[in-house]
Design a protein around this motif. Structure first.
Motif, short mmCIF file in Angstrom:
data_model
loop_
_atom_site.label_atom_id
_atom_site.label_comp_id
_atom_site.label_asym_id
_atom_site.label_seq_id
_atom_site.Cartn_x
_atom_site.Cartn_y
_atom_site.Cartn_z
N ARG A 84 0.85 -1.20 0.00
CA ARG A 84 0.00 0.00 0.00
C ARG A 84 0.88 1.25 0.00
O ARG A 84 2.03 1.21 0.46
N THR A 85 0.31 2.35 -0.48
CA THR A 85 1.08 3.60 -0.60
C THR A 85 0.82 4.51 0.60
O THR A 85 -0.35 4.72 0.97
N THR A 87 2.70 8.06 3.09
CA THR A 87 3.49 9.29 3.00
C THR A 87 4.47 9.33 4.17
O THR A 87 4.05 9.06 5.31
N PHE A 102 -1.25 6.89 9.79
CA PHE A 102 -2.21 5.97 9.17
C PHE A 102 -3.63 6.37 9.52
O PHE A 102 -3.96 6.55 10.70
N GLY A 297 -5.77 10.96 -7.06
CA GLY A 297 -6.66 10.01 -6.38
C GLY A 297 -5.83 9.13 -5.46
O GLY A 297 -5.04 8.32 -5.92
N TYR A 298 -6.00 9.31 -4.15
CA TYR A 298 -5.18 8.55 -3.19
C TYR A 298 -5.78 7.18 -2.88
O TYR A 298 -5.08 6.28 -2.47
N TRP A 299 -7.10 7.04 -3.01
CA TRP A 299 -7.74 5.75 -2.76
C TRP A 299 -9.10 5.80 -3.43
O TRP A 299 -9.56 6.87 -3.83
N GLY A 302 -14.55 1.53 -1.93
CA GLY A 302 -15.08 0.24 -2.37
C GLY A 302 -14.12 -0.57 -3.23
O GLY A 302 -14.48 -1.66 -3.69
N ARG A 305 -6.58 -1.11 -4.08
CA ARG A 305 -5.51 -0.65 -4.97
C ARG A 305 -4.17 -0.90 -4.33
O ARG A 305 -4.05 -0.82 -3.11
C1 FAD Z 1 0.53 8.91 -2.80
C2 FAD Z 1 -0.35 8.36 -1.70
C3 FAD Z 1 -0.07 8.67 -0.38
C4 FAD Z 1 -0.88 8.17 0.65
N1 FAD Z 1 -0.59 8.50 1.94
C5 FAD Z 1 -1.36 8.03 2.95
C6 FAD Z 1 -1.03 8.32 4.31
O1 FAD Z 1 -0.02 8.95 4.62
N2 FAD Z 1 -1.87 7.85 5.27
C7 FAD Z 1 -2.99 7.09 4.97
O2 FAD Z 1 -3.71 6.67 5.89
N3 FAD Z 1 -3.30 6.79 3.69
C8 FAD Z 1 -2.51 7.23 2.68
N4 FAD Z 1 -2.81 6.90 1.39
C9 FAD Z 1 -4.04 6.14 1.13
C10 FAD Z 1 -3.88 4.63 1.34
O3 FAD Z 1 -2.92 4.13 0.42
C11 FAD Z 1 -5.23 3.94 1.09
O4 FAD Z 1 -6.20 4.41 1.99
C12 FAD Z 1 -5.14 2.42 1.13
O5 FAD Z 1 -6.24 1.91 0.43
C13 FAD Z 1 -5.16 1.84 2.54
O6 FAD Z 1 -4.97 0.44 2.43
P1 FAD Z 1 -5.79 -0.62 3.29
O7 FAD Z 1 -5.04 -1.90 3.18
O8 FAD Z 1 -6.06 -0.06 4.66
O9 FAD Z 1 -7.18 -0.74 2.55
P2 FAD Z 1 -7.46 -1.46 1.12
O10 FAD Z 1 -7.21 -2.92 1.20
O11 FAD Z 1 -6.73 -0.72 0.07
O12 FAD Z 1 -9.02 -1.20 0.95
C14 FAD Z 1 -9.99 -1.96 1.68
C15 FAD Z 1 -11.29 -1.16 1.70
O13 FAD Z 1 -11.09 0.00 2.50
C16 FAD Z 1 -11.47 1.16 1.77
N5 FAD Z 1 -10.58 2.26 2.17
C17 FAD Z 1 -9.28 2.45 1.85
N6 FAD Z 1 -8.81 3.58 2.41
C18 FAD Z 1 -9.85 4.11 3.10
C19 FAD Z 1 -10.00 5.27 3.90
N7 FAD Z 1 -8.98 6.12 4.12
N8 FAD Z 1 -11.21 5.51 4.46
C20 FAD Z 1 -12.24 4.66 4.27
N9 FAD Z 1 -12.17 3.53 3.52
C21 FAD Z 1 -10.97 3.26 2.95
C22 FAD Z 1 -11.32 0.77 0.30
O14 FAD Z 1 -12.14 1.55 -0.52
C23 FAD Z 1 -11.72 -0.69 0.31
O15 FAD Z 1 -13.12 -0.81 0.23
C24 FAD Z 1 -2.00 7.36 0.34
C25 FAD Z 1 -2.25 7.01 -1.00
C26 FAD Z 1 -1.44 7.51 -2.00
C27 FAD Z 1 -1.72 7.12 -3.44
#
Ligand code: FAD
Length: 306
Positions: A84-85, A87, A102, A297-299, A302, A305
């Motif tokens: 996952r991505t 910052t 996070f 688009g950071y996420w 549903g 990514r």
């Molecule tokens: C350049 C970049 C920088 C980023 N920096 C940060 C950062 O510093 N801190 C941070 O927390 N995130 C950050 N993100 C966002 C983070 O990568 C996503 O939120 C990611 O999907 C989290 O992974 P997960 O495994 O928790 O959920 P996933 O397995 O990816 O998703 C599971 C489910 O959760 C949902 N979901 C994902 N994120 C959120 C959310 N924030 N709120 C509600 N539902 C969500 C999805 O839509 C999906 O349905 C960044 C993204 C990018 C592209």
């Protein structure tokens, strides 16, 4: 024998050293390890990849070799460790520590689940810039023109760590620009401490305090884009003939500003469909010059990514 890794990005083996709850929906995780002495961060929105354990709990074991990404992609998606991505919030390379903030959005994603539940000492891996072999503009978009006079930031909680880093950087300038910052957060308690200066105008937009139609992901960011003050220098001299639509369920939305004109600079990041609507609103409806705005688009609500 010491092996020098000569790629601009490299893999770091780290473990969880501390967890600090910053707000109801945000935790700061500090990762530590001797390899962090070789990590670099180049901008407040420096993006990195984090590798988490698979469902079976086995820690990630991305090899320390330049072609790790090709090898990773060769694996069937179900067998890859989740990537996952995030910052970099603060890096203390000499102390071997890096902080990452996070969003705690529940147990529905491996990153959020790990951030909430991991024990101190648990390992992850990070792909981040290699301090020993830097190569230009790696993995960040915040590149405001020198002497920029007006800044617009629109972010949801996932992009608030980068956006606060941007405000901290601007606050250090001898004459910081006029800055409007709009932050969409789930709860009032998610309003985090910020630097201040006379030209900084911050709007915390709290989802739990608004009517249901504005509480859905991104709605308050869209509202902010509709009402943000735009200086004359933000407006394109020639109207955009057309703006190709982007399907945020298939493609990533990632458009970079490219300007040396200091009259206006925009940085918008958060839920991808909201950013898509903001793109149309700012560029098509309000006439903003597209070369002056980063749209990211950071996420995607549903979707999963990496
Ligand atoms: C350049 C970049 C920088 C980023 N920096 C940060 C950062 O510093 N801190 C941070 O927390 N995130 C950050 N993100 C966002 C983070 O990568 C996503 O939120 C990611 O999907 C989290 O992974 P997960 O495994 O928790 O959920 P996933 O397995 O990816 O998703 C599971 C489910 O959760 C949902 N979901 C994902 N994120 C959120 C959310 N924030 N709120 C509600 N539902 C969500 C999805 O839509 C999906 O349905 C960044 C993204 C990018 C592209």
């Amino acid at each position: 024998m010491t092996i020098t890794i000569t790629t601009p990005y490299r893999i770091f083996d780290v473990s969880l050293a501390r967890r600090e709850i910053l707000s109801p929906n945000m935790a700061r995780l500090t990762f530590a390890g001797p390899q962090v002495r070789h990590m670099a961060t180049l901008a407040p929105d420096q993006r990195i990849k984090i590798f988490f354990p698979k469902q079976d709990g086995l820690p990630p074991a991305i090899p320390h070799r330049p072609d790790w990404y090709e090898l990773y992609k060769l694996q069937p998606p179900g067998e890859r460790v989740p990537m996952r991505t995030y910052t970099i919030r603060y890096l203390r390379a000499d102390a071997g520590e890096v902080d990452i903030d996070f969003v705690l959005h529940g147990d529905n994603g491996p990153a959020s689940r790990w951030a909430a539940n991991a024990d101190l000492g648990d390992p992850v891996q990070i792909s981040a810039p290699n301090r020993d072999h830097l190569a230009g503009n790696q993995g960040y978009e915040w590149k405001p023109p020198a002497g920029v006079r007006n800044v617009l930031l629109i972010a949801d909680l996932t992009a608030v760590p980068a956006a606060i880093g941007i405000l901290e950087e601007l606050s250090m300038l001898s004459d910081p620009p006029k800055t409007q910052a709009f932050f969409e957060v789930p709860d009032a308690g998610d309003r985090l401490p910020l630097p201040q200066w006379p030209g900084l105008d911050v709007h915390w937009m709290v989802q739990s305090e608004v009517a249901a139609e504005l509480a859905r992901y991104g709605a308050l960011m869209i509202d902010a884009a509709a009402k943000a003050r735009l200086p004359q220098g933000a407006i394109a001299s020639i109207a955009v003939p057309e703006l190709a639509e982007i399907d945020v369920d298939k493609d990533s939305l990632w458009e970079r500003a490219d300007t040396r004109d200091g009259s206006f600079y925009g940085w918008v990041a958060g839920e991808a469909d909201a950013v898509r609507i903001i793109r149309n609103l700012l560029i098509k409806d309000r006439g903003v010059d597209r070369s002056l705005v980063n749209l990211m688009g950071y996420w995607r609500h549903g979707r999963i990514r990496d």
